[in-house]
Design a protein around this motif. Structure first.
Motif, PDB file in Angstrom:
ATOM      1  N   VAL A 107      99.535 -60.959  29.695  1.00 29.24           N
ATOM      2  CA  VAL A 107     100.512 -60.741  28.625  1.00 29.24           C
ATOM      3  C   VAL A 107     100.712 -59.230  28.508  1.00 29.24           C
ATOM      4  CG1 VAL A 107     101.051 -61.149  26.202  1.00 29.24           C
ATOM      5  CG2 VAL A 107      99.623 -62.784  27.452  1.00 29.24           C
ATOM      6  N   ALA A 108     101.816 -58.743  29.064  1.00 29.06           N
ATOM      7  CA  ALA A 108     102.050 -57.296  29.107  1.00 29.06           C
ATOM      8  C   ALA A 108     102.675 -56.800  27.807  1.00 29.06           C
ATOM      9  CB  ALA A 108     102.948 -56.953  30.300  1.00 29.06           C
ATOM     10  N   CYS A 109     103.411 -57.671  27.127  1.00 32.46           N
ATOM     11  CA  CYS A 109     104.112 -57.293  25.903  1.00 32.46           C
ATOM     12  C   CYS A 109     104.016 -58.504  24.970  1.00 32.46           C
ATOM     13  CB  CYS A 109     105.562 -56.964  26.281  1.00 32.46           C
ATOM     14  SG  CYS A 109     106.478 -56.062  25.059  1.00 32.46           S
ATOM     15  N   ASP A 110     103.197 -58.371  23.922  1.00 35.55           N
ATOM     16  CA  ASP A 110     102.777 -59.539  23.142  1.00 35.55           C
ATOM     17  C   ASP A 110     103.450 -59.567  21.761  1.00 35.55           C
ATOM     18  OD1 ASP A 110     101.450 -61.722  22.168  1.00 35.55           O
ATOM     19  OD2 ASP A 110      99.452 -60.842  22.272  1.00 35.55           O
ATOM     20  N   ALA A 111     104.678 -60.092  21.696  1.00 33.33           N
ATOM     21  CA  ALA A 111     105.401 -60.275  20.425  1.00 33.33           C
ATOM     22  C   ALA A 111     105.456 -58.981  19.604  1.00 33.33           C
ATOM     23  CB  ALA A 111     104.762 -61.405  19.617  1.00 33.33           C
ATOM     24  N   ILE A 112     106.033 -57.937  20.202  1.00 32.43           N
ATOM     25  CA  ILE A 112     105.993 -56.614  19.571  1.00 32.43           C
ATOM     26  C   ILE A 112     107.106 -56.431  18.535  1.00 32.43           C
ATOM     27  CG2 ILE A 112     106.124 -54.119  19.983  1.00 32.43           C
ATOM     28  CD1 ILE A 112     103.628 -55.400  21.184  1.00 32.43           C
ATOM     29  N   ASP A 113     106.673 -56.169  17.296  1.00 32.98           N
ATOM     30  CA  ASP A 113     107.580 -55.732  16.229  1.00 32.98           C
ATOM     31  C   ASP A 113     107.372 -54.228  16.087  1.00 32.98           C
ATOM     32  OD1 ASP A 113     108.469 -58.326  15.579  1.00 32.98           O
ATOM     33  OD2 ASP A 113     106.671 -58.651  14.355  1.00 32.98           O
ATOM     34  N   PHE A 114     108.449 -53.472  16.235  1.00 33.10           N
ATOM     35  CA  PHE A 114     108.308 -52.016  16.290  1.00 33.10           C
ATOM     36  C   PHE A 114     109.564 -51.386  15.721  1.00 33.10           C
ATOM     37  CE2 PHE A 114     109.714 -48.288  18.703  1.00 33.10           C
ATOM     38  CZ  PHE A 114     108.638 -47.426  18.565  1.00 33.10           C
ATOM     39  N   SER A 115     109.418 -50.236  15.060  1.00 31.90           N
ATOM     40  CA  SER A 115     110.638 -49.503  14.716  1.00 31.90           C
ATOM     41  C   SER A 115     110.393 -48.007  14.775  1.00 31.90           C
ATOM     42  CB  SER A 115     111.166 -49.926  13.345  1.00 31.90           C
ATOM     43  OG  SER A 115     110.287 -49.502  12.357  1.00 31.90           O
ATOM     44  N   LEU A 116     111.469 -47.294  15.080  1.00 31.80           N
ATOM     45  CA  LEU A 116     111.433 -45.832  15.204  1.00 31.80           C
ATOM     46  C   LEU A 116     112.546 -45.265  14.333  1.00 31.80           C
ATOM     47  CD1 LEU A 116     110.152 -43.534  17.252  1.00 31.80           C
ATOM     48  CD2 LEU A 116     112.501 -43.542  18.110  1.00 31.80           C
ATOM     49  N   GLN A 117     112.198 -44.284  13.500  1.00 32.00           N
ATOM     50  CA  GLN A 117     113.220 -43.638  12.675  1.00 32.00           C
ATOM     51  C   GLN A 117     113.800 -42.423  13.405  1.00 32.00           C
ATOM     52  OE1 GLN A 117     114.131 -45.142   9.891  1.00 32.00           O
ATOM     53  NE2 GLN A 117     112.475 -46.630  10.134  1.00 32.00           N
ATOM     54  N   ARG A 118     115.004 -42.037  13.006  1.00 27.23           N
ATOM     55  CA  ARG A 118     115.613 -40.831  13.563  1.00 27.23           C
ATOM     56  C   ARG A 118     114.714 -39.625  13.315  1.00 27.23           C
ATOM     57  NH1 ARG A 118     121.085 -42.631  14.286  1.00 27.23           N
ATOM     58  NH2 ARG A 118     120.985 -44.593  13.157  1.00 27.23           N
ATOM     59  N   VAL A 123     100.110 -43.865  23.819  1.00 26.77           N
ATOM     60  CA  VAL A 123      98.933 -43.754  24.681  1.00 26.77           C
ATOM     61  C   VAL A 123      98.379 -45.151  24.951  1.00 26.77           C
ATOM     62  CG1 VAL A 123      98.270 -41.429  23.901  1.00 26.77           C
ATOM     63  CG2 VAL A 123      97.341 -43.442  22.712  1.00 26.77           C
ATOM     64  N   GLY A 124      97.583 -45.258  25.979  1.00 35.63           N
ATOM     65  CA  GLY A 124      96.962 -46.548  26.321  1.00 35.63           C
ATOM     66  C   GLY A 124      96.421 -46.465  27.734  1.00 35.63           C
ATOM     67  N   GLN A 125      95.369 -47.250  27.984  1.00 35.93           N
ATOM     68  CA  GLN A 125      94.791 -47.283  29.325  1.00 35.93           C
ATOM     69  C   GLN A 125      95.807 -47.833  30.325  1.00 35.93           C
ATOM     70  OE1 GLN A 125      91.233 -47.018  30.281  1.00 35.93           O
ATOM     71  NE2 GLN A 125      90.706 -46.066  28.350  1.00 35.93           N
ATOM     72  N   ASN A 126      95.562 -47.615  31.609  1.00 30.34           N
ATOM     73  CA  ASN A 126      96.426 -48.195  32.637  1.00 30.34           C
ATOM     74  C   ASN A 126      96.494 -49.705  32.440  1.00 30.34           C
ATOM     75  OD1 ASN A 126      96.729 -45.713  33.806  1.00 30.34           O
ATOM     76  ND2 ASN A 126      95.189 -46.051  35.387  1.00 30.34           N
ATOM     77  N   GLY A 127      97.718 -50.249  32.490  1.00 32.42           N
ATOM     78  CA  GLY A 127      97.884 -51.691  32.363  1.00 32.42           C
ATOM     79  C   GLY A 127      97.987 -52.187  30.938  1.00 32.42           C
ATOM     80  N   ALA A 128      98.002 -51.281  29.949  1.00 27.95           N
ATOM     81  CA  ALA A 128      98.035 -51.701  28.536  1.00 27.95           C
ATOM     82  C   ALA A 128      99.396 -52.291  28.137  1.00 27.95           C
ATOM     83  CB  ALA A 128      97.693 -50.518  27.627  1.00 27.95           C
ATOM     84  N   GLY A 129     100.438 -51.965  28.883  1.00 31.72           N
ATOM     85  CA  GLY A 129     101.753 -52.540  28.592  1.00 31.72           C
ATOM     86  C   GLY A 129     102.809 -51.535  28.152  1.00 31.72           C
ATOM     87  N   LYS A 130     102.483 -50.248  28.179  1.00 31.24           N
ATOM     88  CA  LYS A 130     103.406 -49.199  27.722  1.00 31.24           C
ATOM     89  C   LYS A 130     104.709 -49.220  28.509  1.00 31.24           C
ATOM     90  CE  LYS A 130     100.430 -46.016  28.952  1.00 31.24           C
ATOM     91  NZ  LYS A 130      99.350 -46.798  29.593  1.00 31.24           N
ATOM     92  N   THR A 131     104.584 -49.210  29.828  1.00 25.82           N
ATOM     93  CA  THR A 131     105.774 -49.145  30.677  1.00 25.82           C
ATOM     94  C   THR A 131     106.604 -50.416  30.566  1.00 25.82           C
ATOM     95  OG1 THR A 131     104.462 -47.823  32.189  1.00 25.82           O
ATOM     96  CG2 THR A 131     106.568 -48.611  33.025  1.00 25.82           C
ATOM     97  N   THR A 132     105.920 -51.554  30.482  1.00 22.42           N
ATOM     98  CA  THR A 132     106.649 -52.827  30.361  1.00 22.42           C
ATOM     99  C   THR A 132     107.528 -52.797  29.109  1.00 22.42           C
ATOM    100  OG1 THR A 132     104.892 -54.015  31.500  1.00 22.42           O
ATOM    101  CG2 THR A 132     106.378 -55.337  30.145  1.00 22.42           C
ATOM    102  N   PHE A 133     106.948 -52.356  27.984  1.00 17.14           N
ATOM    103  CA  PHE A 133     107.701 -52.282  26.727  1.00 17.14           C
ATOM    104  C   PHE A 133     108.916 -51.359  26.895  1.00 17.14           C
ATOM    105  CE2 PHE A 133     108.365 -50.022  22.645  1.00 17.14           C
ATOM    106  CZ  PHE A 133     108.763 -51.096  21.867  1.00 17.14           C
ATOM    107  N   CYS A 190     101.417 -44.207  18.785  1.00 16.43           N
ATOM    108  CA  CYS A 190     101.116 -45.636  18.954  1.00 16.43           C
ATOM    109  C   CYS A 190     100.100 -45.772  20.085  1.00 16.43           C
ATOM    110  CB  CYS A 190     102.361 -46.433  19.360  1.00 16.43           C
ATOM    111  SG  CYS A 190     103.489 -46.764  18.010  1.00 16.43           S
ATOM    112  N   ALA A 191      99.015 -46.468  19.818  1.00 13.64           N
ATOM    113  CA  ALA A 191      98.007 -46.712  20.854  1.00 13.64           C
ATOM    114  C   ALA A 191      98.105 -48.170  21.283  1.00 13.64           C
ATOM    115  CB  ALA A 191      96.616 -46.409  20.315  1.00 13.64           C
ATOM    116  N   TRP A 192      98.311 -48.384  22.585  1.00 14.88           N
ATOM    117  CA  TRP A 192      98.466 -49.741  23.134  1.00 14.88           C
ATOM    118  C   TRP A 192      97.152 -50.232  23.723  1.00 14.88           C
ATOM    119  CZ3 TRP A 192     102.983 -52.827  23.921  1.00 14.88           C
ATOM    120  CH2 TRP A 192     104.141 -52.282  23.336  1.00 14.88           C
ATOM    121  N   ILE A 193      96.843 -51.482  23.399  1.00 19.78           N
ATOM    122  CA  ILE A 193      95.689 -52.141  24.032  1.00 19.78           C
ATOM    123  C   ILE A 193      96.130 -53.559  24.376  1.00 19.78           C
ATOM    124  CG2 ILE A 193      93.301 -52.937  23.764  1.00 19.78           C
ATOM    125  CD1 ILE A 193      92.895 -50.742  21.651  1.00 19.78           C
ATOM    126  N   ALA A 194      96.021 -53.938  25.647  1.00 16.66           N
ATOM    127  CA  ALA A 194      96.270 -55.313  26.108  1.00 16.66           C
ATOM    128  C   ALA A 194      97.572 -55.911  25.562  1.00 16.66           C
ATOM    129  CB  ALA A 194      95.080 -56.190  25.739  1.00 16.66           C
TER     130      ALA A 194
END
Ligand SMILES: Nc1ncnc2c1ncn2[C@@H]1O[C@H](COP(=O)(O)OP(=O)(O)OP(=O)(O)O)[C@@H](O)[C@H]1O
Length: 246
Positions: free
Chosen positions: A18-29, A36-46, A217-221
């Motif tokens: 599961v590279a991207c697990d039901a992510i709710d996220f928002s970024l303000q202007r 950050v996150g270990q290799n394979g945490a899902g950053k690039t997939t997101f 944001c720190a990504w894990i699994a």
């Protein structure tokens, strides 16, 4: 305040991973978000889903008030999400200035090439962007001859010429010597401020995160395990154990 970027239940698996697990996220202007996150945490997939390079199995992406789920990468670029890569995507056989003109052609109509290209961007904007990224002295050098730090700057200049509202940068300081990293980030962040561009950057160097991000944001699994001011996230025991590795 409406978020600049938001995702709702964004999901994608590769087989059992599961590279991207039901992510709710928002970024303000105006935010400068480090990821950050270990290799394979899902950053690039997101980030690949947000920019249209991957299709999610579920969920949606909204940007600047519109649903951009399922749009192709070029359409998303034109709506205002720019991207720079760990390995800069340059036209190495062209000069630095020509690279900006070629990047600007992404805005030109699909038909035609050099003539509409010349009209697609005015010379003043090209020169101002080169100056902003401190590349003016290299304008007539081949892109392929630039040292790594300037290649990174050119990659960002090529994204900025399209006037994005958000720039996603994949490891902007990788391959650059420790001595040069902070100087490079200062030039990049000043340029983004000058153009009022928000940013998300993936970064492995914690010193760079502390110095240049307003949020982390720190990504894990496949999940965002911690999200907040960098000092707070970096002090979170789960992040210390699973991301920083101390
Ligand atoms: N195209 C793919 N096919 C199969 N598995 C994939 C694919 N892309 C990513 N994965 C897997 O999905 C998980 C998340 O990968 P992803 O590249 O998103 O992580 P990352 O946090 O960006 O890591 P890195 O820092 O190494 O780039 C990993 O287990 C990876 O092996």
């Amino acid at each position: 305040m409406t978020a600049l970027l938001s995702t709702q239940g964004l999901s994608l698996s590769f087989g059992a991973v599961v590279a991207c697990d039901a992510i709710d996220f928002s970024l303000q202007r105006g935010e400068r978000l480090a990821v950050v996150g270990q290799n394979g945490a899902g950053k690039t997939t997101f980030l690949n889903i947000v920019t249209g390079y991957l299709k999610p199995s579920a969920g949606s992406v909204h940007f600047d008030g519109a649903d951009i789920s399922g749009l192709a990468p070029r359409a998303i670029t034109l709506r205002g999400i720019g991207r720079s890569f760990q390995l800069p995507q340059l036209f190495t056989e062209h000069t630095v200035r020509e690279c900006l003109l070629l990047a600007a052609s992404a805005r030109a109509p699909r038909r035609g090439w050099w003539p509409p290209l010349a009209q697609a961007v005015d010379a003043e904007r090209v020169d101002a962007t080169l100056a902003l990224l401190q590349l003016a002295p290299r304008a007539h050098d081949l892109a392929g001859a630039l040292p790594e730090g300037q290649r990174k700057l050119l990659d960002v200049a090529m994204a900025l010429i399209l006037e994005p509202k958000l720039l996603i940068m994949d490891e902007p300081t990788s391959g650059v010597s420790t001595d040069e990293k902070h100087g490079l980030m200062q030039v990049l962040m000043r340029a983004l401020d000058a153009r009022q561009v928000s940013c998300i950057f993936v970064e492995h160097d914690i010193d760079i995160v502390r110095a240049h991000a307003t949020r982390l944001c720190a990504w894990i699994a496949g999940r965002i395990a911690a999200d907040g001011p960098p000092a707070q996230v970096l002090a979170d025991p789960i992040v210390v154990k699973n991301v920083i590795g101390e």
